[in-house]
Design an enzyme around this catalytic site. Structure first.
Site, PDB file in Angstrom:
ATOM      1  N   HIS A  25    -100.719  23.236 -12.338  1.00  0.00           N
ATOM      2  CA  HIS A  25    -100.801  24.628 -11.757  1.00  0.00           C
ATOM      3  C   HIS A  25    -102.421  24.986 -12.129  1.00  0.00           C
ATOM      4  O   HIS A  25    -102.770  24.298 -13.470  1.00  0.00           O
ATOM      5  CB  HIS A  25     -99.964  25.677 -13.207  1.00  0.00           C
ATOM      6  CG  HIS A  25     -98.973  26.175 -12.701  1.00  0.00           C
ATOM      7  ND1 HIS A  25     -97.695  26.171 -13.598  1.00  0.00           N
ATOM      8  CD2 HIS A  25     -97.888  25.764 -11.569  1.00  0.00           C
ATOM      9  CE1 HIS A  25     -96.724  26.104 -13.290  1.00  0.00           C
ATOM     10  NE2 HIS A  25     -96.799  25.962 -12.189  1.00  0.00           N
ATOM     11  N   HIS A  44     -99.308  21.737 -20.215  1.00  0.00           N
ATOM     12  CA  HIS A  44     -99.577  23.217 -19.092  1.00  0.00           C
ATOM     13  C   HIS A  44    -100.311  23.979 -20.575  1.00  0.00           C
ATOM     14  O   HIS A  44    -100.119  22.986 -21.287  1.00  0.00           O
ATOM     15  CB  HIS A  44     -98.108  24.166 -19.521  1.00  0.00           C
ATOM     16  CG  HIS A  44     -97.546  23.511 -17.933  1.00  0.00           C
ATOM     17  ND1 HIS A  44     -97.352  23.679 -16.913  1.00  0.00           N
ATOM     18  CD2 HIS A  44     -96.723  22.602 -17.532  1.00  0.00           C
ATOM     19  CE1 HIS A  44     -96.426  23.732 -15.519  1.00  0.00           C
ATOM     20  NE2 HIS A  44     -95.696  22.576 -16.473  1.00  0.00           N
ATOM     21  N   GLU A  53     -96.905  23.116 -23.669  1.00  0.00           N
ATOM     22  CA  GLU A  53     -97.504  24.176 -23.726  1.00  0.00           C
ATOM     23  C   GLU A  53     -98.660  24.774 -24.650  1.00  0.00           C
ATOM     24  O   GLU A  53     -98.188  25.151 -25.837  1.00  0.00           O
ATOM     25  CB  GLU A  53     -96.259  26.361 -23.456  1.00  0.00           C
ATOM     26  CG  GLU A  53     -96.128  25.776 -22.417  1.00  0.00           C
ATOM     27  CD  GLU A  53     -96.292  26.518 -20.681  1.00  0.00           C
ATOM     28  OE1 GLU A  53     -97.347  26.529 -20.989  1.00  0.00           O
ATOM     29  OE2 GLU A  53     -95.529  26.238 -20.471  1.00  0.00           O
ATOM     30  N   GLU A  87    -104.849  26.194 -14.991  1.00  0.00           N
ATOM     31  CA  GLU A  87    -104.532  26.039 -16.836  1.00  0.00           C
ATOM     32  C   GLU A  87    -105.708  24.372 -16.641  1.00  0.00           C
ATOM     33  O   GLU A  87    -104.434  23.543 -17.015  1.00  0.00           O
ATOM     34  CB  GLU A  87    -103.113  25.184 -16.454  1.00  0.00           C
ATOM     35  CG  GLU A  87    -101.870  26.569 -16.781  1.00  0.00           C
ATOM     36  CD  GLU A  87    -100.912  26.412 -16.633  1.00  0.00           C
ATOM     37  OE1 GLU A  87    -100.314  25.304 -16.624  1.00  0.00           O
ATOM     38  OE2 GLU A  87     -99.943  27.507 -16.512  1.00  0.00           O
TER      39      GLU A  87
END
Length: 582
Positions: A360, A458, A531, A363
Site C-alpha cells: 500500500h 503495513h 501493523e 503507508e
C-alpha cells in the site's frame, strides 16, 4: 519545535466548528482575544451567504518534476489547460455542481493505457473497473466520482483572489504536487486566509483519497492561512487523536509534525458530509518553499539511493537482485541477507524469513521500518551476526513502486489494491505481486528451504501502537503456536500491543498475503501482517501517546530480530536473554 510554530502560531487556536450555511466552517481567534470573532492576527471577514465567491482551480495532468523519467512522462502524455477557473455564485453553488470541471473516471484509464499500448484488453477491463468504482463506497459511505474524480496534480498553480487580473503579488500562493509521491488535485480560493484543498484520488480508483503531499511558495512573511483538506475518503482517522500533518521548508529540511492544537478534524456539511482536516499555519520566510504531507514521505528514489549505498559497501552477506519490473518499468528489488556461503546453496533445514513492505504505497512508515531492519541485519551487532549464521532473510522493500512514485494511497498505477490479488495475480496487471508469489511458491517447493516466517509490513491509519494480524486454523495447537511470536514481541518491544493483535479469516481478507500464504505453506510456517500506527504508541503506565518518528519506526523490526523463532530453542532463549540484559 520549529521557529515558525513558536514565533507565529503560539497564539492561534481553532476555537470551534459552526455550520452557518455557506459561511466558513470555523472561526480563528487568538488566545489573547478569544472572545472576539477575529484577532489582530486573523482579520477573517464574516461570510454572508451569496456575498463571497469562490474560484475553483482544476489541476493539471499528473506529471513529474523528475523530467529525466521518460516512462513517467509518457504515461501522462495528455494535456489540459493549467488552470480551469470557474466563478460561481456562492460557495454552496460550487459544491452542488459536484465538480463539473473534473475529468470523468474513464479518462483516468487512458492515463494507464499509455504505458500498455500493446495490451488491447486493458482499456475495456479498466473501464469496467471504473464503472464498478462509481457505486456507493461501502467503506466510506460516500459517493465516488464528481469532485472526487480528479485526474492529475496541480502544477505550479498560482491562486489569486477571484477577479484579480493584475501582476502576481507576494502572498498569491503557488501550489505544486508534480513531483515524486506528490498528491494535490485541486485548490479552491475561499478567502485570503483560507483555501480548500482536494486530494487527488488514486490513479484509476476514485475510492481512495487519503495521501497528500504538496508544496507552497510565493508566500508573504507572517502570512497566516487555514488549509482545509476536504475530501478524505475515510471517516476514521488518527487526526481525531492528535495526529497532525508534517511540514518542512527549504531552509529547514527536517520534517516536523505541526502542533496538534492547530489541527482540527470534523465532518463538514459543505462537502457532502465528508470529513475535513483543517490546519492553521503561518509562513515566516518569503524565500522558502514549504512542503506539507499526510505523513513522513519515503519515495521510490529514496529507496534506490539507499540500496545503491548498500551496494557500494560490498558486504559479503548481502545480495541485491532485480526480481522484476513494475508496469511503468520500475525496479522490484529483492535483498538476500545471510552468510555468503548460503546465497546459492542453502543447507537442508535452513530457516528462511520473508519480509515485504509498501504494498500500500501511502503507508510510508512501512519503508522506515523495513530500512531499519535491513540496517540492523547488515550491522555488526552480535545478534545480527548470529541471525546471519542461521537464517536466510529475503526482503522486498517496496512491493508497489508505481503507486509510491505516483503518490497513491492504496492502489497500483491501474487502480488495483495489490493486497487483494494474491490468489491469482496477473503477470501484466500485477507484475510485482506475480513475481513475489512465484518466488515464494518456488521456495516452498524446495526441500532444502524451510520458510519459517512471512511478514507483510503495513501502517495503520486509525489505531495506536504496533500489532499483528494472524490466521485462524482448525488445528488448535497451530492456533496457539501462531500466538507465540506476537507475545514475544509484546515482551520485547515497548510499542507493541498484544491486546490489539487479532487472528481472523475474514472473507474480505482472503486475497491478502497473510491469508493466502497461510493457506499455502505448511503448518510449520507463520504468516503475519505487522501493523504500526501512522501516529504514536502508548507504553505501559504512560498517560500520553508518544509520537513515532522516522528514527523510532526504524527500530520496530529490530525487536522482531530479537524475538524471531527461526533459531533452535537454546539460541532463541540466548537472544531473548541478551536483549533483556541490554
Amino acid at each position: 519545535m520549529l521557529d515558525w510554530f513558536d514565533s507565529y502560531l503560539g497564539c492561534i487556536t481553532i476555537t470551534g466548528i459552526f455550520s452557518l450555511g455557506t459561511s466558513s466552517p470555523f472561526i480563528i481567534t487568538s488566545q489573547v482575544e478569544c472572545k472576539k470573532r477575529s484577532s489582530s492576527f486573523f482579520s477573517v471577514p464574516t461570510i454572508v451567504p451569496g456575498k463571497y465567491h469562490s474560484c475553483c482551480y482544476q489541476s493539471s495532468p499528473l506529471s513529474s518534476g523528475y523530467e529525466h523519467t521518460e516512462v513517467y512522462r509518457h504515461a501522462h502524455a495528455r494535456t489540459y489547460d493549467n488552470t480551469h477557473d470557474r466563478m460561481v455564485g456562492s460557495r454552496h453553488t460550487q459544491r452542488c455542481t459536484d465538480g463539473d470541471d473534473s475529468a470523468s473516471p474513464a479518462s483516468s484509464c487512458s492515463v494507464a493505457v499509455a504505458t500498455h499500448r500493446a495490451r488491447p484488453l486493458l482499456c475495456n477491463r479498466m473501464e469496467r473497473k471504473m464503472e464498478e468504482n462509481t457505486v456507493r463506497d461501502v467503506e466510506t459511505g460516500s459517493e465516488t466520482g464528481g469532485e472526487d474524480a480528479l485526474v492529475g496534480n496541480v502544477n505550479k498553480m498560482m491562486v489569486s483572489p477571484p477577479g484579480y487580473s493584475g501582476a502576481p503579488r507576494k502572498g498569491h500562493l503557488v501550489f505544486d504536487a508534480c513531483f515524486e509521491s506528490g498528491n494535490l488535485g485541486r485548490v479552491d480560493y475561499i478567502s485570503e486566509f483560507e483555501f480548500d484543498l482536494f486530494i487527488r484520488p488514486d490513479t484509476c480508483n476514485p475510492r481512495f483519497r487519503v495521501w497528500f503531499n504538496f508544496t507552497v511558495e510565493n508566500v508573504r512573511e507572517t502570512q497566516r492561512v487555514i488549509f482545509n483538506v476536504v475530501n478524505f475518503s475515510k471517516t476514521k482517522s488518527l487526526y481525531r487523536d492528535g495526529m497532525s500533518p508534517v511540514v518542512k521548508s527549504t531552509s529547514r529540511p527536517k520534517w516536523q509534525r505541526l502542533p496538534a492544537k492547530n489541527v482540527y478534524y470534523y465532518r463538514c456539511p459543505d462537502h457532502r458530509r465528508n470529513y475535513v482536516m483543517s490546519f492553521a499555519f503561518c509562513f515566516d520566510r518569503e524565500d522558502d518553499v514549504y512542503q506539507f504531507a499526510y505523513c513522513y514521505p519515503y519515495t521510490y528514489s529514496r529507496l534506490q539511493h539507499y540500496l545503491a549505498s548498500l551496494d557500494r559497501r560490498n558486504l559479503p552477506y548481502l545480495q541485491r537482485e532485480q526480481l522484476g519490473l513494475s508496469v511503468q518499468q520500475r525496479r522490484l528489488d529483492l535483498l538476500t541477507i545471510t552468510n555468503s556461503d548460503h546465497h546459492q546453496s542453502p543447507e537442508r533445514g535452513k530457516k528462511l524469513v520473508f519480509l515485504t513492505a509498501r504494498v500500500h504505497p501511502g503507508e510510508s512508515p512501512a519503508s522506515f521500518i523495513c530500512q531499519g531492519v535491513i540496517d540492523f541485519l547488515v550491522s555488526q551487532h552480535p545478534v545480527a551476526q548470529i541471525l546471519r549464521d542461521h537464517v536466510i532473510f529475503k526482503i522486498v522493500p517496496m512491493l508497489n513502486p508505481d503507486g509510491v512514485y505516483l503518490g497513491n494511497y492504496r492502489c497500483s498505477l491501474m487502480g488495483f489494491d495489490l493486497n487483494r490479488h494474491w490468489q491469482d495475480p496477473s503477470p501484466w496487471a500485477h507484475p510485482t505481486l506475480h513475481a513475489v508469489k512465484q518466488l515464494i511458491v518456488q521456495m516452498n517447493q524446495d526441500p532444502r528451504v524451510s520458510l519459517e516466517f512471512y511478514i507483510d509490513v503495513h501502517a495503520h491509519s486509525t489505531m495506536l501502537n504496533g500489532f499483528m494480524y494472524g490466521n485462524v486454523f482448525e488445528d488448535e495447537e497451530r492456533v496457539h503456536r501462531q500466538a507465540v511470536f506476537p507475545r514475544l514481541l509484546c515482551q520485547n518491544a515497548p510499542d507493541f500491543s498484544f491486546s490489539n493483535t487479532s487472528f481472523n479469516r475474514d472473507v474480505v481478507k482472503a486475497g491478502t498475503g497473510r491469508r493466502f500464504l497461510g493457506g499455502l505453506l505448511d503448518d510449520t510456517s507463520y504468516c503475519y501482517t505487522l501493523e504500526v500506527s501512522f501516529y504514536s504508541y502508548m507504553t505501559a503506565g504512560s498517560t500520553a501517546p508518544v509520537p513515532y518518528t522516522e528514527e523510532t519506526w526504524a527500530l520496530v523490526l529490530s525487536y522482531f530480530c530479537m524475538s524471531s523463532n527461526p533459531l533452535c530453542v537454546c539460541e532463541r532463549e540466548l537472544l531473548i536473554c541478551h536483549f533483556l540484559v541490554t
